[in-house]
Design a protein around this motif. Structure first.
Motif, PDB file in Angstrom:
ATOM      1  N   GLU A   1       0.808  -1.211   0.000  1.00 26.51           N
ATOM      2  CA  GLU A   1       0.000   0.000   0.000  1.00 26.51           C
ATOM      3  C   GLU A   1       0.847   1.268   0.000  1.00 26.51           C
ATOM      4  N   GLN A   2       1.914   1.264   0.798  1.00 25.14           N
ATOM      5  CA  GLN A   2       2.747   2.463   0.930  1.00 25.14           C
ATOM      6  C   GLN A   2       3.533   2.785  -0.334  1.00 25.14           C
ATOM      7  N   MET A   3       3.522   1.868  -1.291  1.00 29.38           N
ATOM      8  CA  MET A   3       4.305   2.078  -2.513  1.00 29.38           C
ATOM      9  C   MET A   3       3.462   2.600  -3.675  1.00 29.38           C
TER      10      MET A   3
ATOM     11  N   PRO B   1      -0.190  -4.477   4.707  1.00 28.80           N
ATOM     12  CA  PRO B   1      -1.237  -4.011   3.785  1.00 28.80           C
ATOM     13  C   PRO B   1      -0.779  -4.045   2.322  1.00 28.80           C
ATOM     14  N   ILE B   2      -1.505  -4.828   1.555  1.00 28.82           N
ATOM     15  CA  ILE B   2      -1.214  -4.987   0.128  1.00 28.82           C
ATOM     16  C   ILE B   2      -2.385  -4.410  -0.659  1.00 28.82           C
ATOM     17  N   LEU B   3      -2.081  -3.683  -1.717  1.00 31.60           N
ATOM     18  CA  LEU B   3      -3.153  -3.103  -2.532  1.00 31.60           C
ATOM     19  C   LEU B   3      -3.920  -4.209  -3.235  1.00 31.60           C
ATOM     20  N   PRO B   4      -5.255  -4.114  -3.256  1.00 30.78           N
ATOM     21  CA  PRO B   4      -6.020  -5.094  -4.022  1.00 30.78           C
ATOM     22  C   PRO B   4      -5.652  -4.963  -5.501  1.00 30.78           C
ATOM     23  N   THR B   5      -5.671  -6.107  -6.191  1.00 31.50           N
ATOM     24  CA  THR B   5      -5.290  -6.084  -7.606  1.00 31.50           C
ATOM     25  C   THR B   5      -6.168  -5.138  -8.408  1.00 31.50           C
ATOM     26  N   SER B   6      -7.450  -5.025  -8.010  1.00 29.20           N
ATOM     27  CA  SER B   6      -8.335  -4.118  -8.752  1.00 29.20           C
ATOM     28  C   SER B   6      -7.836  -2.672  -8.684  1.00 29.20           C
ATOM     29  N   VAL B   7      -7.268  -2.304  -7.534  1.00 26.97           N
ATOM     30  CA  VAL B   7      -6.739  -0.940  -7.398  1.00 26.97           C
ATOM     31  C   VAL B   7      -5.485  -0.760  -8.246  1.00 26.97           C
TER      32      VAL B   7
END
Ligand SMILES: Nc1nc2c(ncn2[C@@H]2O[C@H](COP(=O)(O)OP(=O)(O)OP(=O)(O)O)[C@@H](O)[C@H]2O)c(=O)[nH]1
Ligand SMILES: [Mg+2]
Lengths: 132, 201
Positions: free
Chosen positions: B107-109, B151-157
């Protein structure tokens, strides 16, 4: 020359020139690469074996780096690029904006003699392309 | 630009792994180097700092076997991801045939991924190449961190951030475990080969 694809005849003629002008005077290995690090052709004297693909990638990077440094100090280019070792020396020469000629040679050849032959080699290669 | 040697029937193809610093580009190549050691004849070359950051590039030549009688030599490169190295990044991109963009899915990236992708667009433009035309695969790396509660960004995002205009193939991946690393590689090789096949008359 249609850059990106070199015909069989062109390559054979280039190899002849490289053999005649450089390998015969005692150069161990000569490689023509493009600035992206692809190998156009490589000739050696049969005794030296180098990992030419890695070599080409590093040589293209090295040349590009020195070229960028030249521009930073306001030079068009540094015309002589030469690495001297105990047993092996490497000489770089630009053929045109896309191509580099790299010669690896030992103690038996002087840099001056090599440069003279490199200049002639490049002239002949350029003539070859101008004709086609 | 790929280089085709008609005499020896060799095609050299340059594929560059591009993306933000510490995103996992070098780790992709290290995995490929271990996993496909039969197809790799020479040592991986890494020009790096003491802290294992890529300084100039990594280089790994990969033998693909023959297509239509032509021996395919795939040259894999990574760029240095750190912001300050854009000059060297550009040098590595010279003559590129296909690109894997390795995004860091943390998420932070999020910002850094987008900034890096925009810079890729600019850098290609400086070589008169278009990000919309060059073979490109997106990789959303480090999804294994999800299991550690990071926290990992969802692939959709990620898709919306990076792939809504490009519309290129994309993979969730973990370069550390190798998850989807071969798939990413196969995809970029096949896209690139298709795009240069018209030269192989
Ligand atoms: N958990 C996890 N860590 C990863 C993954 N891929 C890479 N890493 C770690 O992230 C760090 C950076 O990886 P590198 O492969 O060096 O990143 P890079 O993109 O080459 O970085 P630069 O060379 O600076 O551009 C290392 O500590 C890797 O072990 C992954 O899929 N999962
Ligand atoms: Mg790296």
């Amino acid at each position: 020359m249609n850059y990106g694809v070199v015909s069989q005849e062109q390559l054979e003629k280039i190899d002849e020139i490289l053999t005649e002008k450089l390998i015969k005077i005692g150069v161990d290995c000569v490689i023509i690469i493009d600035m992206a690090g692809n190998i156009i052709t490589a000739k050696d004297n049969g005794t030296s074996k180098y990992d030419v693909y890695s070599f080409a990638a590093l040589a293209a990077g090295n040349f590009a780096t020195v070229d960028a440094m030249a521009k930073l100090v306001g030079e068009e280019e540094f015309s002589l690029l030469f690495h001297k070792g105990t047993d092996c020396n490497i000489h770089f020469s630009k053929i045109d904006d896309e191509l580099l000629l790299i010669s690896m040679f030992g103690k038996d050849i002087s840099l001056g003699f090599l440069r003279l032959n490199v200049v002639e080699t490049i002239e002949q290669i350029k003539k070859l392309w101008a004709r086609d | 630009m790929s280089f085709i040697n008609l005499r020896e029937k060799i095609v050299q193809i340059k594929i560059v792994y591009y993306g933000p610093g510490r995103g996992g580009k070098t780790t992709n190549l290290e995995y490929i180097n271990r996993k496909f050691n039969k197809q790799i004849q020479s040592e991986m070359v890494s020009l790096k700092t003491h802290g294992d950051r890529t300084l100039f590039f990594d280089f790994l030549p990969f033998d693909m076997g023959k297509i239509k009688g032509y021996e395919m030599k795939i040259q894999l490169y990574t760029v240095p991801g750190q912001v300050k190295y854009n000059a060297t990044r550009k040098l590595v991109l010279k003559g590129v045939d296909g690109i894997v963009f390795v995004a860091d899915a943390q998420e932070q990236m999020r910002e850094k991924n987008i900034r890096s992708l925009n810079q890729l667009y600019e850098n290609l433009k400086s070589y008169k190449q278009s990000i919309f035309k060059i073979p490109l695969v997106l990789q959303y790396n480090k999804v294994d961190l999800r299991n550690q509660g990071i926290p990992i960004l969802p692939t959709s995002v990620l898709e919306k951030d990076m792939n809504s205009k490009l519309k290129v193939p994309s993979f969730e991946a973990s370069a550390l475990t190798g998850y989807h690393v071969p798939e990413t590689l196969k995809k970029i090789i096949s896209s690139t080969v298709v795009s240069i096949q018209k030269k192989l008359l």
